[in-house]
Design an enzyme around this catalytic site. Structure first.
Site, mmCIF file in Angstrom:
data_model
loop_
_atom_site.group_PDB
_atom_site.id
_atom_site.type_symbol
_atom_site.label_atom_id
_atom_site.label_comp_id
_atom_site.label_asym_id
_atom_site.label_seq_id
_atom_site.Cartn_x
_atom_site.Cartn_y
_atom_site.Cartn_z
ATOM 1 N N GLU A 100 -5.973 -4.287 10.649
ATOM 2 C CA GLU A 100 -4.998 -3.213 10.813
ATOM 3 C C GLU A 100 -5.356 -2.367 12.030
ATOM 4 O O GLU A 100 -6.143 -1.423 11.924
ATOM 5 C CB GLU A 100 -4.997 -2.312 9.568
ATOM 6 C CG GLU A 100 -4.552 -2.995 8.310
ATOM 7 C CD GLU A 100 -3.858 -2.014 7.369
ATOM 8 O OE1 GLU A 100 -2.769 -2.332 6.890
ATOM 9 O OE2 GLU A 100 -4.391 -0.904 7.139
ATOM 10 N N LYS A 154 0.338 4.257 -0.375
ATOM 11 C CA LYS A 154 -0.189 5.523 0.186
ATOM 12 C C LYS A 154 0.315 6.675 -0.665
ATOM 13 O O LYS A 154 0.244 6.634 -1.889
ATOM 14 C CB LYS A 154 0.220 5.663 1.659
ATOM 15 C CG LYS A 154 -0.156 4.446 2.488
ATOM 16 C CD LYS A 154 0.029 4.657 3.967
ATOM 17 C CE LYS A 154 -0.381 3.399 4.717
ATOM 18 N NZ LYS A 154 -0.371 3.554 6.160
ATOM 19 N N HIS A 171 -9.754 1.632 4.434
ATOM 20 C CA HIS A 171 -8.497 1.849 5.165
ATOM 21 C C HIS A 171 -8.744 2.887 6.259
ATOM 22 O O HIS A 171 -9.494 3.835 6.056
ATOM 23 C CB HIS A 171 -7.394 2.328 4.209
ATOM 24 C CG HIS A 171 -6.056 2.295 4.853
ATOM 25 N ND1 HIS A 171 -5.635 3.290 5.711
ATOM 26 C CD2 HIS A 171 -5.065 1.372 4.813
ATOM 27 C CE1 HIS A 171 -4.429 2.972 6.164
ATOM 28 N NE2 HIS A 171 -4.062 1.817 5.633
ATOM 29 N N GLY A 210 1.813 3.032 10.740
ATOM 30 C CA GLY A 210 2.768 4.120 10.554
ATOM 31 C C GLY A 210 3.434 4.581 11.834
ATOM 32 O O GLY A 210 4.097 5.616 11.864
ATOM 33 N N ASN A 221 0.882 -1.176 0.000
ATOM 34 C CA ASN A 221 0.000 0.000 0.000
ATOM 35 C C ASN A 221 0.916 1.221 0.000
ATOM 36 O O ASN A 221 1.416 1.629 1.035
ATOM 37 C CB ASN A 221 -0.895 -0.030 1.251
ATOM 38 C CG ASN A 221 -1.726 1.243 1.362
ATOM 39 O OD1 ASN A 221 -1.812 2.037 0.418
ATOM 40 N ND2 ASN A 221 -2.344 1.441 2.520
ATOM 41 N N GLU A 237 -7.114 5.288 7.204
ATOM 42 C CA GLU A 237 -6.789 6.659 6.792
ATOM 43 C C GLU A 237 -7.875 7.261 5.895
ATOM 44 O O GLU A 237 -7.928 8.474 5.727
ATOM 45 C CB GLU A 237 -5.411 6.686 6.111
ATOM 46 C CG GLU A 237 -4.298 6.517 7.140
ATOM 47 C CD GLU A 237 -2.991 5.992 6.573
ATOM 48 O OE1 GLU A 237 -2.823 5.948 5.351
ATOM 49 O OE2 GLU A 237 -2.127 5.611 7.394
ATOM 50 N N SER A 277 2.821 -1.333 10.629
ATOM 51 C CA SER A 277 4.255 -1.328 10.937
ATOM 52 C C SER A 277 4.950 -2.664 10.651
ATOM 53 O O SER A 277 5.849 -3.085 11.381
ATOM 54 C CB SER A 277 4.501 -0.877 12.384
ATOM 55 O OG SER A 277 4.060 0.466 12.551
HETATM 56 P P1 PGA Z 1 2.380 0.900 7.706
HETATM 57 O O1 PGA Z 1 0.922 0.976 7.032
HETATM 58 O O2 PGA Z 1 2.989 -0.393 7.239
HETATM 59 O O3 PGA Z 1 3.105 2.103 7.213
HETATM 60 O O4 PGA Z 1 2.150 0.896 9.189
HETATM 61 C C1 PGA Z 1 0.147 -0.163 6.822
HETATM 62 C C2 PGA Z 1 -1.167 0.227 6.210
HETATM 63 O O5 PGA Z 1 -1.746 1.214 6.654
HETATM 64 O O6 PGA Z 1 -1.661 -0.406 5.250
#
Ligand code: PGA
Length: 257
Positions: free
Chosen positions: A173, A6, A90, A179, A4, A92, A218
């Protein structure tokens, strides 16, 4: 293993380079690899992975196919561009950030709800796309001991009116792990994922066994093997560590410790 991206790779040049390198790194990998770039970069990434086993995914979409919907992305566009997967719900896009980098008053602009997640899931399946449905609790919900309840509810809402579970992917998640570098204990991630599978089994019976459930939050080269050795974790949704091929390659080719 789903990358992903982002908004980590934002130029044509870096997107094409990293996607091409991931495609080469995926040769001989023991897993399916998917790259989800930002929407305007879908075509160049598609070209960069052409001829490899890597699949294309989008980071989101709208539930309507056509009409007066400025700025939205139709499931038909994604299908036509060659996407196999689309991330839905997601945290976010639900306005639930692991790190508070977005001002409180701007959160309503990230407005995905359990209802729109369901509409998008249904629309993705109608268009022949595989939805990667994200669920997970915030730190406040975990401190209040509500994680099981929240995750079950999100799964149930996302899958309402879905007739055939085939092709659906779910990603657990936990919002506080995204993140932040604070990944979930693999044992706990496996427990929640087991709970998700039993919820899906409750609704779809034996067909639940065939769906893939991922962990995200993460994930890095140093912890991936500990997640993958858990019996119910089928793969990972990787954000930050997926943007650079060199790092993501170590995740794709994780080794049992
Ligand atoms: P991250 O994000 O690996 O940067 O923690 C994972 C995600 O949100 O899909």
């Amino acid at each position: 293993m789903v990358a992903n991206w982002k908004l980590y790779n934002v130029t044509l040049e870096e997107s094409k380079r990293e996607a091409g390198d991931i495609a080469r790194a995926a040769e001989g990998a023991d897993c399916e690899v998917v790259i989800c770039p930002p929407a305007p970069l879908l075509i160049p990434v598609k070209q960069a992975i052409e001829g490899s086993s890597v699949k294309l995914g989008a980071q989101g979409m709208f539930w309507e196919e056509k009409g007066g919907f400025t700025s939205q992305i139709s499931p038909l566009i994604l299908k036509d561009l060659g996407c196999d997967y689309v991330i839905i719900g997601h945290s976010e896009t639900r306005g639930r950030f692991g790190v508070g980098s977005v001002k409180e008053e701007l959160l309503p602009y990230f407005s995905e709800t359990d209802e729109t997640v369901n509409l998008k899931t249904l629309a993705a399946l109608r268009a022949g796309l595989k939805p990667i449905i994200c669920v997970g609790e915030t730190i406040g919900e975990r401190r209040a001991g509500k994680q099981d309840e929240i995750v079950s509810y999100q799964v149930e809402m996302a899958l309402a009116k879905v007739e055939d579970i085939n092709g659906v992917v779910i990603a657990y998640e936990p919002v506080w792990a995204i993140g932040t570098g604070e990944f979930c204990d693999p044992e706990e991630a496996n427990r929640i994922i087991t709970l998700i599978r039993s919820k899906v089994r409750e609704i779809f019976g034996a067909k639940a066994e065939g769906i893939r459930i991922l962990y995200g939050g993460s994930v890095e080269p140093s912890n991936i093997a500990n997640f993958m050795k858990k019996e119910n974790i089928d793969g990972a949704l990787v954000g930050r560590a997926s943007a650079k091929a060199e790092t993501f390659a170590k995740i794709i080719h994780y080794k049992e410790p």
